[in-house]
Design a protein around this motif. Structure first.
Motif, PDB file in Angstrom:
ATOM      1  N   PRO A 438      51.755  80.841 122.716  1.00  0.00           N
ATOM      2  CA  PRO A 438      50.553  80.454 122.801  1.00  0.00           C
ATOM      3  C   PRO A 438      50.210  78.893 122.950  1.00  0.00           C
ATOM      4  CG  PRO A 438      50.505  82.269 121.404  1.00  0.00           C
ATOM      5  CD  PRO A 438      51.840  81.661 121.572  1.00  0.00           C
ATOM      6  N   THR A 439      50.906  78.211 122.088  1.00  0.00           N
ATOM      7  CA  THR A 439      50.503  76.759 122.054  1.00  0.00           C
ATOM      8  C   THR A 439      50.922  76.227 123.307  1.00  0.00           C
ATOM      9  OG1 THR A 439      50.904  76.758 119.366  1.00  0.00           O
ATOM     10  CG2 THR A 439      50.982  74.486 120.526  1.00  0.00           C
ATOM     11  N   PHE A 440      51.997  76.382 123.859  1.00  0.00           N
ATOM     12  CA  PHE A 440      52.688  75.902 124.976  1.00  0.00           C
ATOM     13  C   PHE A 440      52.221  76.445 126.044  1.00  0.00           C
ATOM     14  CE2 PHE A 440      55.848  74.807 121.793  1.00  0.00           C
ATOM     15  CZ  PHE A 440      56.124  73.554 121.722  1.00  0.00           C
ATOM     16  N   LYS A 441      51.233  77.131 126.168  1.00  0.00           N
ATOM     17  CA  LYS A 441      50.403  77.798 127.142  1.00  0.00           C
ATOM     18  C   LYS A 441      49.037  77.463 127.217  1.00  0.00           C
ATOM     19  CE  LYS A 441      53.506  81.735 127.817  1.00  0.00           C
ATOM     20  NZ  LYS A 441      53.396  83.637 127.677  1.00  0.00           N
ATOM     21  N   GLY A 442      48.649  76.465 126.277  1.00  0.00           N
ATOM     22  CA  GLY A 442      47.211  75.838 126.231  1.00  0.00           C
ATOM     23  C   GLY A 442      46.277  76.675 125.521  1.00  0.00           C
ATOM     24  N   ALA A 443      46.884  77.642 124.740  1.00  0.00           N
ATOM     25  CA  ALA A 443      46.008  78.368 123.789  1.00  0.00           C
ATOM     26  C   ALA A 443      45.446  77.508 122.672  1.00  0.00           C
ATOM     27  CB  ALA A 443      46.781  79.581 123.281  1.00  0.00           C
ATOM     28  N   PRO A 444      44.233  77.970 121.996  1.00  0.00           N
ATOM     29  CA  PRO A 444      43.789  76.973 120.992  1.00  0.00           C
ATOM     30  C   PRO A 444      44.838  76.519 119.622  1.00  0.00           C
ATOM     31  CG  PRO A 444      42.181  78.608 121.620  1.00  0.00           C
ATOM     32  CD  PRO A 444      43.457  78.887 122.222  1.00  0.00           C
ATOM     33  N   ALA A 445      44.405  75.638 119.020  1.00  0.00           N
ATOM     34  CA  ALA A 445      45.331  75.289 117.948  1.00  0.00           C
ATOM     35  C   ALA A 445      45.624  76.474 116.987  1.00  0.00           C
ATOM     36  CB  ALA A 445      44.843  74.198 117.207  1.00  0.00           C
ATOM     37  N   ILE A 446      46.558  76.769 116.230  1.00  0.00           N
ATOM     38  CA  ILE A 446      47.053  77.601 115.597  1.00  0.00           C
ATOM     39  C   ILE A 446      47.055  77.019 114.082  1.00  0.00           C
ATOM     40  CG2 ILE A 446      49.022  79.277 114.765  1.00  0.00           C
ATOM     41  CD1 ILE A 446      49.339  79.837 117.685  1.00  0.00           C
ATOM     42  N   VAL A 479      49.116  72.188 117.720  1.00  0.00           N
ATOM     43  CA  VAL A 479      48.064  71.712 118.413  1.00  0.00           C
ATOM     44  C   VAL A 479      48.612  71.526 119.838  1.00  0.00           C
ATOM     45  CG1 VAL A 479      46.229  70.098 118.667  1.00  0.00           C
ATOM     46  CG2 VAL A 479      46.746  70.798 116.462  1.00  0.00           C
ATOM     47  N   PRO A 480      48.147  71.962 120.905  1.00  0.00           N
ATOM     48  CA  PRO A 480      48.480  71.663 122.172  1.00  0.00           C
ATOM     49  C   PRO A 480      48.288  70.417 122.793  1.00  0.00           C
ATOM     50  CG  PRO A 480      46.829  73.367 122.490  1.00  0.00           C
ATOM     51  CD  PRO A 480      47.024  73.032 120.810  1.00  0.00           C
ATOM     52  N   VAL A 481      48.968  69.707 123.460  1.00  0.00           N
ATOM     53  CA  VAL A 481      48.562  68.507 124.174  1.00  0.00           C
ATOM     54  C   VAL A 481      48.387  68.744 125.463  1.00  0.00           C
ATOM     55  CG1 VAL A 481      49.216  66.006 124.559  1.00  0.00           C
ATOM     56  CG2 VAL A 481      50.097  67.026 122.414  1.00  0.00           C
ATOM     57  N   THR A 482      47.085  68.697 125.878  1.00  0.00           N
ATOM     58  CA  THR A 482      46.848  69.002 127.347  1.00  0.00           C
ATOM     59  C   THR A 482      46.114  67.922 128.161  1.00  0.00           C
ATOM     60  OG1 THR A 482      46.376  71.175 126.473  1.00  0.00           O
ATOM     61  CG2 THR A 482      45.573  70.867 128.611  1.00  0.00           C
ATOM     62  N   ALA A 483      46.523  67.815 129.366  1.00  0.00           N
ATOM     63  CA  ALA A 483      46.172  66.676 130.168  1.00  0.00           C
ATOM     64  C   ALA A 483      44.759  66.959 130.807  1.00  0.00           C
ATOM     65  CB  ALA A 483      46.999  66.383 131.471  1.00  0.00           C
ATOM     66  N   ARG A 484      43.923  66.092 131.384  1.00  0.00           N
ATOM     67  CA  ARG A 484      42.652  66.555 132.206  1.00  0.00           C
ATOM     68  C   ARG A 484      42.698  67.437 133.021  1.00  0.00           C
ATOM     69  NH1 ARG A 484      38.784  61.910 134.793  1.00  0.00           N
ATOM     70  NH2 ARG A 484      36.878  63.268 135.074  1.00  0.00           N
ATOM     71  N   SER A 485      44.046  67.600 133.694  1.00  0.00           N
ATOM     72  CA  SER A 485      44.136  68.516 134.747  1.00  0.00           C
ATOM     73  C   SER A 485      44.312  69.914 134.283  1.00  0.00           C
ATOM     74  CB  SER A 485      45.023  68.121 135.623  1.00  0.00           C
ATOM     75  OG  SER A 485      46.401  68.083 134.746  1.00  0.00           O
ATOM     76  N   GLY A 486      44.384  70.226 132.908  1.00  0.00           N
ATOM     77  CA  GLY A 486      44.639  71.312 132.433  1.00  0.00           C
ATOM     78  C   GLY A 486      46.282  71.885 132.110  1.00  0.00           C
ATOM     79  N   GLU A 487      47.051  70.743 132.449  1.00  0.00           N
ATOM     80  CA  GLU A 487      48.617  70.839 132.323  1.00  0.00           C
ATOM     81  C   GLU A 487      48.726  70.843 130.965  1.00  0.00           C
ATOM     82  OE1 GLU A 487      52.658  68.843 133.634  1.00  0.00           O
ATOM     83  OE2 GLU A 487      50.720  68.100 134.224  1.00  0.00           O
ATOM     84  N   VAL A 488      49.553  71.768 130.432  1.00  0.00           N
ATOM     85  CA  VAL A 488      50.297  71.456 128.826  1.00  0.00           C
ATOM     86  C   VAL A 488      51.251  70.560 129.008  1.00  0.00           C
ATOM     87  CG1 VAL A 488      50.913  72.653 126.711  1.00  0.00           C
ATOM     88  CG2 VAL A 488      49.206  73.681 128.356  1.00  0.00           C
TER      89      VAL A 488
END
Length: 934
Positions: A438-446, A479-488
């Motif tokens: 889930p983290t690498f798919k843009g899910a909230p932090a675990i 915690v996922p690192v996500t760009a403004r475009s939504g890309e993880v």
């Protein structure tokens, strides 16, 4: 009759009546002989008028005495007992005469052991022909209750034959009670001082509560003491650390629902009421919940609530495994200890918060600088990983991210912090498990307090959990690192081997770091993320300012506490100092008493210096010291400082070499503060120089500056300590004996005072064992003073009345509610020839002041019925006492206290414990003025 029983009392009686002891001894035998006839044969035959008067006198003395008198014949039977004896024992005269007195009124040793007949001194007095004087026994009443007595016994003779024993008893129950109360008070004050010192030295909140619990538990001899803190919802209480005796187990690390304490108990605690349960099983408030208390081994307890902003924040608990009748004194002591300890805990936590917020701010600023200044991706992300790991409190952290090569192919890179790369290489990259994916798919932090108990943990083979030799992870944060475009772009992962390390606040902070990492990777989001970081920094600054303000408030509370502590410490020091000076006067030719007096005086002086240093360093560091500057000769400053330190120098047999200019060396400064500065440095040199050492003092002038060099051949200063030698609480290496003593305030105070005079002080040392040198530099005065007037303003005389001053005895009145301090000072002044009256209440002194007007009043300030300021104003308002000299003798010694005393009409202000030399000089000056004015 009791007075005639003791040889020492016969001497006092002879002295009071101005007759020889032989005549008083003759009176004794005549009185006792007539007493035998009066008690044994009161109506046997007619007697002459002189014998009747003696018999009536004996009976009147006995029957009207508050002491118990009884007469026992040679068989041990009571043949007479006065009214006081009957009242004390509860027996009638007929009952006392019915059997042997020792059997009817048992006598025991003071510790409760019964006397055998052969051991009882009063039984042995008649057959063995000796007197018993002031012997302490334990008597028993008719109802079986015991009472302590001071007992005397004398054999009586008739015609040369021993016929009876006169026994006198005095009930000393009240005296024993007062002695015990004094013992408890002294012990309680020692505990409070020990607790204050302990709280002052510690800065970790958990260490503070643990140490305070241990001191309280040992003092009250209880099984378990600790502090339980409530959660924000007020539903649960948890114990971090506590103290236990061997009889009870610790509750540290446990958390329990608050309602298990019982509704009635909770209501009292939430209302701020201390709960005292002598027997949990029998008390109706706790009986319904006794099983809950039994499971933690509690049968009796004291619970002190700590309320903040109308909310129950914590509870001080004292537990016993058996029923215990708690005393009110123990409850009050627990409440005081809880209040002081919790204030120290809040202060320590405020300081911790300030330090943590500062650290967070620095790390976040560091991250921002890296993001804005670093172009190399590997260096950038390694720095972000390191910083994020520190911010989160994790033991190790990783940053996995997806990158593309020049051909556009994606591949995964990672950086590590807190562990070598080899520790991770063998396990490869994270797989798409239910916990990682889930983290690498843009899910909230675990965030998990214990990842091994997460429902998603261990669902995939081959390891079904962490593989062998994997870094130990219990607390987990991703915690996922996500760009403004939504890309993880990747994920920040953190681990710790302990449970419950990461909090919601930690998660928020790391989310901000992840956003900054995304900014570094995706320049399109640079502005947005920069704004967010700026806002986060502003929030941190706001919290830092709030924390600093809270720390300053607590610092003010600390200063107020130190001022009150100084007053409370000076009060008991006053009678101790006066008693030592009185011993010095009364036993001037006894070397052992002299030595004891000197030891007491040195220790009182040492304690007073510590109290003064504490207050001075607090005022100086906060800028509350006002300098009373004048043009002064600095040679006099050196001489005054040497006088203050001379007892220590002489005690350690140091040789002092002084080299001062022959001409005056003038500076513009506060002489008192400069003497204090030099004496602090000299005291430091004398203290840290072994016995028979050398101290060299040199004063010279160079470049419009005076330079005072103080050099010793003592223990020296370690190189690592030299830069901080003028810091607060800084001291050299201490042994367990702490033979040098002190709080490490003297040099810090000296530096501050020199700087207030526009100078500087420096220290030099070649190392441990090679001595040290301190140099004080001050600007010279720009002008030369006129001839100084050395007479105290309050004691100036007219030139027409000048002449030889002869000290004379004064009429003095002491007013102080501290009975010991007042009585000791009065005894000391009487020994100097003065006539002294003592009052413990202001109104009593005011009522009697006009009858025999004193020359001077020595007044305490903190009186119970009327403070010393008001008493001074009323004395000044009375015509009879308006001309008397008023001297404040008080534990309050700060500048504002002296200003108040002047405004109230005091001529002088002395701080307890009073320097007997200064007081004697002052009284001589007062007497001299009165001689000249008359």
């Amino acid at each position: 009759m009791a007075a005639l029983a003791s040889h020492e009392n016969l001497q006092d009686l002879a002295k009071r009546n101005g007759v020889s002891i032989e005549l008083v001894t003759k009176w004794k035998h005549e009185l006792l002989s007539d007493a035998v006839r009066a008690f044994d044969e009161p109506t046997a035959h007619a007697v002459g008028s002189s014998e009747i008067s003696k018999r009536e006198l004996a009976l009147a003395i006995a029957e009207n005495s508050t002491q118990g008198f009884a007469m026992m014949d040679e068989r041990g039977y009571c043949i007479y007992a006065n009214h006081a004896w009957l009242q004390m024992t509860g027996y009638t005269a007929e009952e006392l005469g019915s059997t042997v007195l020792h059997d009817l009124v048992p006598r025991h040793y003071p510790d409760g052991r019964p006397y055998l007949m052969a051991e009882c001194l009063t039984e042995r007095a008649l057959p063995e022909n000796f007197a018993v004087c002031a012997h302490e026994d334990l008597f028993f009443r008719k109802d079986g209750t015991a009472f302590p007595v001071m007992c005397s016994a004398s054999p009586i003779f008739r015609d040369g034959r021993r016929v009876a024993t006169v026994i006198e008893i005095r009930d000393i129950t009240e005296r024993k009670r007062i002695d015990e109360e004094l013992r408890r008070t002294t012990k309680r004050q020692a505990f409070q001082l020990q607790l204050a010192e302990c709280l002052r030295e510690l800065s970790n909140p958990e260490e503070i509560t643990e140490a305070a619990s241990r001191l309280l538990g040992l003092y009250l001899n209880v099984g378990r003491v600790g502090y339980a803190e409530t959660d924000l919802a007020g539903k649960r209480v948890s114990v971090h650390r506590d103290w236990t005796s061997s009889a009870m187990s610790s509750l540290a690390g446990e958390a329990r629902p608050l309602d298990r304490c019982g509704l009635a108990i909770i209501n009292e605690l939430q209302n701020g009421t201390t709960v005292r349960l002598d027997d949990i099983v029998e008390d109706e408030r706790s009986a319904p919940d006794r099983d809950g208390y039994a499971c933690i081994g509690v049968r009796s307890m004291i619970a002190v609530p700590l309320i903040e902003e109308h909310r129950l924040t914590a509870i001080l608990y004292l537990h016993e495994s058996a029923p215990r009748a708690w005393m009110e004194e123990e409850v009050r002591l627990a409440e005081d200890a809880a209040r002081w300890t919790w204030e120290a805990v809040k202060h320590a936590r405020a300081e911790q918060t300030l330090r943590e917020e500062t650290r967070m701010l620095e790390l976040l600023n560091q991250t921002g600088q890296i993001v804005s200044s670093t172009l190399d991706m590997q260096t950038l992300l390694q720095s972000i990983t390191d910083t994020a790991t520190q911010l989160s409190g994790a033991q190790f952290g990783a940053f996995f991210y997806t990158a593309k090569n020049e051909q556009g192919d994606a591949f995964t890179l990672y950086t590590l912090s807190g562990a070598p790369r080899e520790a991770f290489d063998q396990f490869g990259h994270p797989r798409a498990t239910p916990l990682f994916a889930p983290t690498f798919k843009g899910a909230p932090a675990i965030r998990s307090d214990d990842v091994t108990k997460d429902a998603r943990y261990g669902k995939c083979g081959p390891h079904h959990g962490m593989p062998p030799k994997h870094l130990p992870v219990r607390s987990y944060l991703a915690v996922p690192v996500t760009a403004r475009s939504g890309e993880v772009l990747g994920a920040l992962l953190f681990g710790h081997p302990d449970v419950g390390v990461f909090t919601e606040r930690t998660e928020r902070i790391i989310a901000g770091v992840a956003s900054q990492a995304a900014v570094a990777i995706d320049n399109a989001r640079l502005y947005e993320q920069a704004q967010k970081a700026a806002q986060e920094r502003e929030d941190l600054l706001t919290r830092e300012r709030a924390a600093r303000e809270e720390a300053e408030r607590l610092s003010r509370m600390k200063d107020e506490f130190l001022a009150m502590l100084a007053h409370e410490l000076r009060n008991p020091l006053a009678p101790i100092s006066a008693a030592a000076d009185l011993l010095n006067i009364m036993y001037a030719n006894d070397p052992h008493v002299q030595q004891t007096s000197e030891i007491i005086s040195r220790q009182v002086t040492h304690m007073t210096r510590l109290v003064d240093d504490l207050l001075d360093v607090s005022r100086v560091t906060r800028g509350f010291v006002t300098l009373n500057k004048a043009i002064i000769d600095f040679r006099h400053v050196v001489a005054g400082a040497l006088d203050q330190v001379r007892p220590l120098i002489e005690q350690k047999r140091h040789q002092v070499a002084t080299r001062l200019p022959s001409e005056p060396v003038y500076v513009h400064g506060d002489e008192t503060r400069l003497v204090q500065t030099v004496s602090n440095i000299l005291n430091n040199a004398a203290k840290y120089t072994p016995e028979d050492g050398n101290i060299d003092i040199k004063l010279n002038i160079a470049d419009e500056l005076l330079q005072l060099h103080i050099k010793d051949n003592g223990s020296g200063i370690a190189p690592e300590l030299l830069p901080d030698v003028f810091g607060l609480f800084t001291q050299g290496a201490r042994t367990l004996a702490r033979s040098q003593g002190g709080l490490g305030l003297g040099l810090a105070l000296a530096k501050k005072l020199v700087e207030l005079h526009g100078g500087q002080v420096s220290a030099y040392s070649a190392g441990l064992g090679k001595g040290s040198e301190f140099i004080v530099s001050l600007p010279l005065a720009s002008s030369v003073p006129q001839a100084p007037d050395q007479v105290h303003p309050a004691l100036k005389l007219d030139a027409s009345k000048s002449g030889t001053l002869h000290p004379q005895a004064l009429r003095l009145t002491i007013v102080d509610d501290n009975i010991d301090a007042a009585d000791m000072l009065a005894s000391l002044l009487r020994a100097q020839g003065h006539t002294v009256s003592v009052y413990y209440r202001a109104q009593d002194a005011l009522n009697s002041a006009t009858r025999d007007v004193p020359h001077a009043f020595l007044l305490d300030i903190g009186l119970p019925d009327m403070d010393g300021y008001e008493l001074a104003r009323r004395l000044r308002a009375q015509p009879e006492t308006a001309g008397s000299t008023l001297v404040a003798v008080t534990g309050y010694g700060q500048a504002q206290d002296r200003e108040q005393s002047r405004a109230a009409g005091f001529s002088f202000h002395l701080v307890k414990p009073v320097d007997v030399h200064a007081l004697t000089t002052l009284l001589k000056d007062i007497a001299a003025v009165r001689v000249m004015q008359s």
